[in-house]
Design a protein around this motif. Structure first.
Motif, mmCIF file in Angstrom:
data_model
loop_
_atom_site.group_PDB
_atom_site.id
_atom_site.type_symbol
_atom_site.label_atom_id
_atom_site.label_comp_id
_atom_site.label_asym_id
_atom_site.label_seq_id
_atom_site.Cartn_x
_atom_site.Cartn_y
_atom_site.Cartn_z
ATOM 1 N N HIS A 133 0.696 -6.684 -10.364
ATOM 2 C CA HIS A 133 1.970 -6.670 -11.074
ATOM 3 C C HIS A 133 2.616 -8.055 -10.965
ATOM 4 N N TYR A 134 3.443 -8.376 -11.964
ATOM 5 C CA TYR A 134 4.088 -9.688 -11.998
ATOM 6 C C TYR A 134 5.601 -9.540 -12.126
ATOM 7 N N ARG A 135 6.288 -10.331 -11.335
ATOM 8 C CA ARG A 135 7.744 -10.466 -11.452
ATOM 9 C C ARG A 135 8.038 -11.757 -12.211
ATOM 10 N N ASN A 136 9.071 -11.745 -13.042
ATOM 11 C CA ASN A 136 9.445 -12.916 -13.856
ATOM 12 C C ASN A 136 8.318 -13.349 -14.791
ATOM 13 N N LEU A 137 7.594 -12.379 -15.320
ATOM 14 C CA LEU A 137 6.495 -12.691 -16.235
ATOM 15 C C LEU A 137 6.995 -13.230 -17.570
ATOM 16 N N HIS A 138 8.295 -13.098 -17.841
ATOM 17 C CA HIS A 138 8.845 -13.661 -19.090
ATOM 18 C C HIS A 138 8.666 -15.178 -19.139
ATOM 19 N N ARG A 139 8.544 -15.807 -17.974
ATOM 20 C CA ARG A 139 8.288 -17.254 -17.955
ATOM 21 C C ARG A 139 6.939 -17.586 -18.585
ATOM 22 N N LYS B 150 0.869 -1.168 0.000
ATOM 23 C CA LYS B 150 0.000 0.000 0.000
ATOM 24 C C LYS B 150 0.906 1.217 0.000
ATOM 25 N N VAL B 151 1.116 1.741 -1.193
ATOM 26 C CA VAL B 151 2.068 2.827 -1.404
ATOM 27 C C VAL B 151 1.474 3.814 -2.395
ATOM 28 N N THR B 152 2.129 4.942 -2.550
ATOM 29 C CA THR B 152 1.692 5.906 -3.557
ATOM 30 C C THR B 152 1.982 5.360 -4.942
ATOM 31 N N ASP B 153 1.293 5.892 -5.931
ATOM 32 C CA ASP B 153 1.522 5.446 -7.298
ATOM 33 C C ASP B 153 2.962 5.717 -7.738
ATOM 34 N N ALA B 154 3.534 6.822 -7.281
ATOM 35 C CA ALA B 154 4.922 7.140 -7.629
ATOM 36 C C ALA B 154 5.884 6.105 -7.055
ATOM 37 N N ASP B 155 5.641 5.709 -5.808
ATOM 38 C CA ASP B 155 6.502 4.700 -5.177
ATOM 39 C C ASP B 155 6.334 3.345 -5.872
ATOM 40 N N MET B 156 5.099 3.031 -6.282
ATOM 41 C CA MET B 156 4.878 1.752 -6.960
ATOM 42 C C MET B 156 5.531 1.746 -8.334
ATOM 43 N N ALA B 157 5.499 2.861 -9.030
ATOM 44 C CA ALA B 157 6.153 2.952 -10.334
ATOM 45 C C ALA B 157 7.661 2.762 -10.193
ATOM 46 N N LEU B 158 8.234 3.325 -9.135
ATOM 47 C CA LEU B 158 9.665 3.153 -8.883
ATOM 48 C C LEU B 158 9.980 1.704 -8.558
ATOM 49 N N LYS B 159 9.127 1.071 -7.747
ATOM 50 C CA LYS B 159 9.324 -0.333 -7.398
ATOM 51 C C LYS B 159 9.235 -1.214 -8.644
ATOM 52 N N ALA B 160 8.292 -0.906 -9.517
ATOM 53 C CA ALA B 160 8.121 -1.687 -10.748
ATOM 54 C C ALA B 160 9.357 -1.595 -11.630
ATOM 55 N N THR B 161 9.950 -0.419 -11.684
ATOM 56 C CA THR B 161 11.165 -0.234 -12.487
ATOM 57 C C THR B 161 12.341 -0.976 -11.877
ATOM 58 N N GLU B 162 12.508 -0.849 -10.570
ATOM 59 C CA GLU B 162 13.646 -1.461 -9.885
ATOM 60 C C GLU B 162 13.568 -2.985 -9.908
ATOM 61 N N GLN B 163 12.357 -3.538 -9.835
ATOM 62 C CA GLN B 163 12.192 -4.986 -9.737
ATOM 63 C C GLN B 163 11.729 -5.615 -11.056
ATOM 64 N N ASP B 164 11.677 -4.846 -12.113
ATOM 65 C CA ASP B 164 11.245 -5.329 -13.429
ATOM 66 C C ASP B 164 9.866 -5.974 -13.343
ATOM 67 N N LEU B 165 8.950 -5.269 -12.708
ATOM 68 C CA LEU B 165 7.571 -5.747 -12.607
ATOM 69 C C LEU B 165 6.809 -5.348 -13.858
ATOM 70 N N ARG B 166 5.940 -6.238 -14.302
ATOM 71 C CA ARG B 166 5.106 -5.944 -15.470
ATOM 72 C C ARG B 166 3.670 -6.323 -15.178
#
Length: 287
Positions: free
Chosen positions: A188-194, A159-175
């Motif tokens: 959001h998904y991590r390792n979605l390339h699988r 439960k974070v701000t949208d800005a913090d979530m966007a940063l987390k998505a970039t840092e962790q390669d979330l899609r």
């Protein structure tokens, strides 16, 4: 003014083992239970509002299976909210909620979800979905039941701000699923390339009178003549390049090892993965 903190679910595809605990926890919480203002009892039979899909890639010994938990994506630009005309809302905390009274008879809402996340309760004449266990969060729970029931930690909530979530998505390669739809999901998904991308791999053997696995062979991956990635074979002679976009474009692989003649392979990237099989390197005098 402080930015609004909103709920997000993160699923690590690489950690999901298809145990179905998340599916069962959603069923256990929602089937037969009425939560006033949130949900009428869900049906005991049929697919639930959380389910797992499976994809297998590769062949032979170079094969893997990915399991992807699916549910309502709690989209910021949700088609169901637009079509619902008050029957479906998104709360300020990001949770998308189907109003259990206003949505009566609205079977048309099922077709508005491009992810197929809604189910139809025939007995109650009502569309239903996973509403992030908002009834529990509003009581002070730190996470929905699916998160606590996951034995591998494949599910997390923030439960974070949208800005913090966007940063987390970039840092962790979330899609997110199907970003081309523009629905802006909060799942959001991590390792979605699988799940949605491909790989190319193979096994390198040396031939010095008998075939043996060749470790530490250098493998270079090129696209249109330009280097894309490099790797080395492991103790079993295997190499693998993952997270590749399937398509008609051909890849070139150059395999080399000191004391052996190099080998070049060319292959397209198939959607279900490419196992090149055995690639043999030979010393110059035996070639």
């Amino acid at each position: 003014m402080t930015a609004q903190k909103r709920w997000n679910l993160v699923v690590d595809v690489a950690l999901c083992e298809n145990c179905n605990n998340c599916v069962l926890s959603a069923k256990d919480e929602l089937v037969g239970n009425r939560f006033a203002g949130y949900s009428e009892p869900h049906a005991p039979q049929g697919r639930g509002v959380m389910w797992i899909e499976r994809r297998v890639r590769g062949s032979g010994h170079m094969v893997d299976a990915a399991h992807v938990p699916m549910t309502c994506n709690h989209c910021d630009d949700a088609p169901c909210v637009r079509a619902g005309q008050g029957a479906v809302i998104q709360r300020p905390d990001g949770v998308v909620l189907i109003h259990p009274e206003k949505a009566k008879g609205r079977r048309d809402l099922l077709d508005t979800c491009p992810y197929g996340a809604m189910v139809w309760n025939e007995d109650l004449n009502l569309p239903q979905t996973w509403f992030f266990d908002a009834h529990l969060l509003d009581q002070g729970w730190a996470a929905p039941r699916c998160v606590g029931s996951c034995p591998t930690g494949a599910m997390q909530v923030y439960k974070v701000t949208d800005a913090d979530m966007a940063l987390k998505a970039t840092e962790q390669d979330l899609r997110v699923l199907r970003p081309e739809l523009g629905t802006r999901p909060r799942v959001h998904y991590r390792n979605l390339h699988r799940w949605d991308r491909s790989f190319v791999g193979g096994t390198v053997l040396s031939d010095t009178g008998r075939l043996e696995a060749l470790a530490e062979a250098e493998v270079e991956l090129l696209v249109a003549g330009s280097p894309l990635a490099a790797s080395r074979t492991n103790a079993f002679g295997d190499f693998r390049f993952d997270n590749l976009t399937p398509g008609d474009q051909e890849l070139t692989l150059k395999i080399a090892h000191p004391g052996y003649l190099p080998v070049t392979c060319v292959t397209p990237v198939h959607a279900d993965g490419v196992n090149l099989g055995v690639i043999v390197l030979r010393p110059p005098e035996t070639a």
